[in-house]
Design an enzyme around this catalytic site. Structure first.
Site, PDB file in Angstrom:
ATOM      1  N   ASP A  72       1.820   1.132   4.418  1.00  0.00           N
ATOM      2  CA  ASP A  72       0.673   0.875   4.386  1.00  0.00           C
ATOM      3  C   ASP A  72      -0.432   0.273   3.367  1.00  0.00           C
ATOM      4  O   ASP A  72      -1.802  -0.384   3.611  1.00  0.00           O
ATOM      5  CB  ASP A  72       0.182   2.263   5.175  1.00  0.00           C
ATOM      6  CG  ASP A  72      -0.326   3.170   6.244  1.00  0.00           C
ATOM      7  OD1 ASP A  72      -0.145   2.243   6.950  1.00  0.00           O
ATOM      8  OD2 ASP A  72      -0.274   4.421   6.864  1.00  0.00           O
ATOM      9  N   GLY A  73       0.302   0.544   2.460  1.00  0.00           N
ATOM     10  CA  GLY A  73      -0.348  -0.025   1.511  1.00  0.00           C
ATOM     11  C   GLY A  73      -0.311  -1.510   1.419  1.00  0.00           C
ATOM     12  O   GLY A  73      -1.708  -1.822   0.735  1.00  0.00           O
ATOM     13  N   ASN A 143      -9.804   3.972   2.869  1.00  0.00           N
ATOM     14  CA  ASN A 143      -8.836   5.301   3.065  1.00  0.00           C
ATOM     15  C   ASN A 143      -9.956   6.065   2.544  1.00  0.00           C
ATOM     16  O   ASN A 143     -10.690   6.770   3.426  1.00  0.00           O
ATOM     17  CB  ASN A 143      -7.624   5.409   2.819  1.00  0.00           C
ATOM     18  CG  ASN A 143      -6.766   4.916   4.051  1.00  0.00           C
ATOM     19  OD1 ASN A 143      -6.589   4.816   4.778  1.00  0.00           O
ATOM     20  ND2 ASN A 143      -5.359   5.199   3.295  1.00  0.00           N
ATOM     21  N   ASP A 173     -11.032  19.786  -9.424  1.00  0.00           N
ATOM     22  CA  ASP A 173     -10.709  18.753  -9.998  1.00  0.00           C
ATOM     23  C   ASP A 173     -10.851  16.803  -9.292  1.00  0.00           C
ATOM     24  O   ASP A 173     -10.889  16.382 -10.785  1.00  0.00           O
ATOM     25  CB  ASP A 173      -8.566  17.882  -9.532  1.00  0.00           C
ATOM     26  CG  ASP A 173      -7.658  19.282 -10.197  1.00  0.00           C
ATOM     27  OD1 ASP A 173      -8.245  19.629 -11.577  1.00  0.00           O
ATOM     28  OD2 ASP A 173      -6.264  19.318 -10.456  1.00  0.00           O
ATOM     29  N   THR A 184      -5.419  10.652   7.554  1.00  0.00           N
ATOM     30  CA  THR A 184      -3.390  11.661   7.696  1.00  0.00           C
ATOM     31  C   THR A 184      -2.902  10.975   6.076  1.00  0.00           C
ATOM     32  O   THR A 184      -2.027  10.697   6.002  1.00  0.00           O
ATOM     33  CB  THR A 184      -2.862  10.789   8.538  1.00  0.00           C
ATOM     34  OG1 THR A 184      -3.992   8.893   9.091  1.00  0.00           O
ATOM     35  CG2 THR A 184      -3.520  10.370  10.061  1.00  0.00           C
ATOM     36  N   TYR A 186      -4.458  10.287   1.694  1.00  0.00           N
ATOM     37  CA  TYR A 186      -4.760  11.290   0.449  1.00  0.00           C
ATOM     38  C   TYR A 186      -5.638  12.880   1.192  1.00  0.00           C
ATOM     39  O   TYR A 186      -4.789  14.034   0.808  1.00  0.00           O
ATOM     40  CB  TYR A 186      -5.197  10.551  -0.400  1.00  0.00           C
ATOM     41  CG  TYR A 186      -4.739  11.050  -1.805  1.00  0.00           C
ATOM     42  CD1 TYR A 186      -4.050  12.746  -2.363  1.00  0.00           C
ATOM     43  CD2 TYR A 186      -6.080  11.196  -2.892  1.00  0.00           C
ATOM     44  CE1 TYR A 186      -3.815  13.407  -3.355  1.00  0.00           C
ATOM     45  CE2 TYR A 186      -6.421  11.758  -3.760  1.00  0.00           C
ATOM     46  CZ  TYR A 186      -5.299  12.689  -4.818  1.00  0.00           C
ATOM     47  OH  TYR A 186      -5.324  12.773  -5.432  1.00  0.00           O
ATOM     48  N   SER A 189      -3.718  14.998   2.383  1.00  0.00           N
ATOM     49  CA  SER A 189      -2.201  16.100   1.188  1.00  0.00           C
ATOM     50  C   SER A 189      -3.453  17.074   0.809  1.00  0.00           C
ATOM     51  O   SER A 189      -2.999  17.594  -0.204  1.00  0.00           O
ATOM     52  CB  SER A 189      -2.062  14.948   0.205  1.00  0.00           C
ATOM     53  OG  SER A 189      -1.174  14.139   1.175  1.00  0.00           O
TER      54      SER A 189
END
Length: 284
Positions: A72-73, A143, A173, A184, A186, A189
């Site tokens: 994906d990167g 993204n 943060d 789907t 970051y 997460s």
């Protein structure tokens, strides 16, 4: 009638041997179908007497399709470079998750042949566009756009506005502003929801907020999101790739970009099957 591809460009983030082997296989399939092949400078080792590396401008001008080889990167990088300019992208998955890359290496020849014959599905994905007050440059992400403290275990305080309506003041943060494509990644997460890519939405997910009542927020993607930071240092990042450091008083605006990414999928592509396989969802 579906579009046919007469000129196809190949690209990757790596020149490792297994990447070279997959790229060579792609080239063989394309040449066998009398498709003109362009190679990005990232795959310069593929060049020969007939095919030389092409510059970005040449690929943007001439390519009907871009094949991105990697995870994906790789897709994120080349989506910003080429997809944002209107070139459809097909991904070959050599990564671990690969929500954007559909074709597995073992199915490469058969799937690529079907795509070249017009047997594929296609969908459009929105980009995020971010700007910082006082800076001329605009930043693009597929993204997510993330604003964070830039340090471990350090909070920042910011005000959030949506369409000029004040939403809240938050200590956290940071804040993740995600597209459905990025839901789907970051954002997931950080506790954000999975949003189907066909939905026209933004997902706002606070990162470790200093509040027991803060939840992710989903808004329409035609919303204008504004974040105000006063007298603090912060970092603004785009798809975890490019980033800029902010200091003092700053206002960040985020909206849907005008350009969209066109993703090409094998005809049997299914979003929920991808979720089951990649996120280990139960099947019974």
């Amino acid at each position: 009638m579906k579009k046919t591809f007469n000129t196809v460009a190949l690209c990757s983030n790596s020149n490792k041997d297994h990447i070279f082997a997959i790229a060579s296989q792609c080239m063989e399939v394309l040449v066998s179908q009398k498709v003109k092949v362009l190679i990005d400078s990232s795959l310069s080792s593929l060049s020969n007497s007939k095919i030389k590396p092409s510059k970005e401008k040449e690929i943007i001008k001439n390519a009907d399709l871009l094949i991105a080889i990697g995870g994906d990167g790789t897709m994120l990088k080349y989506s910003r470079i080429y997809g944002y300019k209107g070139i459809p992208i097909l991904g070959i998955n050599l990564g671990k998750l690969g929500f954007l890359t559909d074709i597995n290496p073992q199915d490469l020849t058969s799937d690529l042949l079907r795509v070249l014959k017009g047997d594929f599905s296609q969908d459009e994905r929105s980009f995020l566009e971010a700007s910082v007050k006082g800076r001329k440059k605009e930043f693009i992400a597929l993204n997510e756009v993330v604003i964070h403290s830039g340090s471990i275990a350090q909070l920042i305080e910011f005000d959030l506005f949506i369409n000029n309506s004040f939403v809240y003041r938050q200590k956290a943060d940071g804040l993740i502003i995600s597209s459905p494509t990025g839901s789907t990644a970051y954002s997931l997460s950080g506790g954000g929801p999975i949003v189907h890519p066909e939905l026209e939405a933004f997902i706002l997910t606070p990162m470790l907020p200093q509040s027991l009542s803060t939840s992710p927020l989903v808004v329409k993607d035609n919303s204008l999101i504004r974040i105000s930071i006063n007298k603090q240092k912060a970092t603004l990042s785009f798809d975890s790739h490019n980033s800029i450091v902010l200091s003092g008083n700053n206002q960040i605006k985020i909206c849907k970009a005008q350009s969209k990414l066109s993703l090409i999928h094998p005809i049997n592509h299914d979003f929920f099957e991808g979720c089951r396989n990649k996120l280990s969802w139960s099947t019974h």
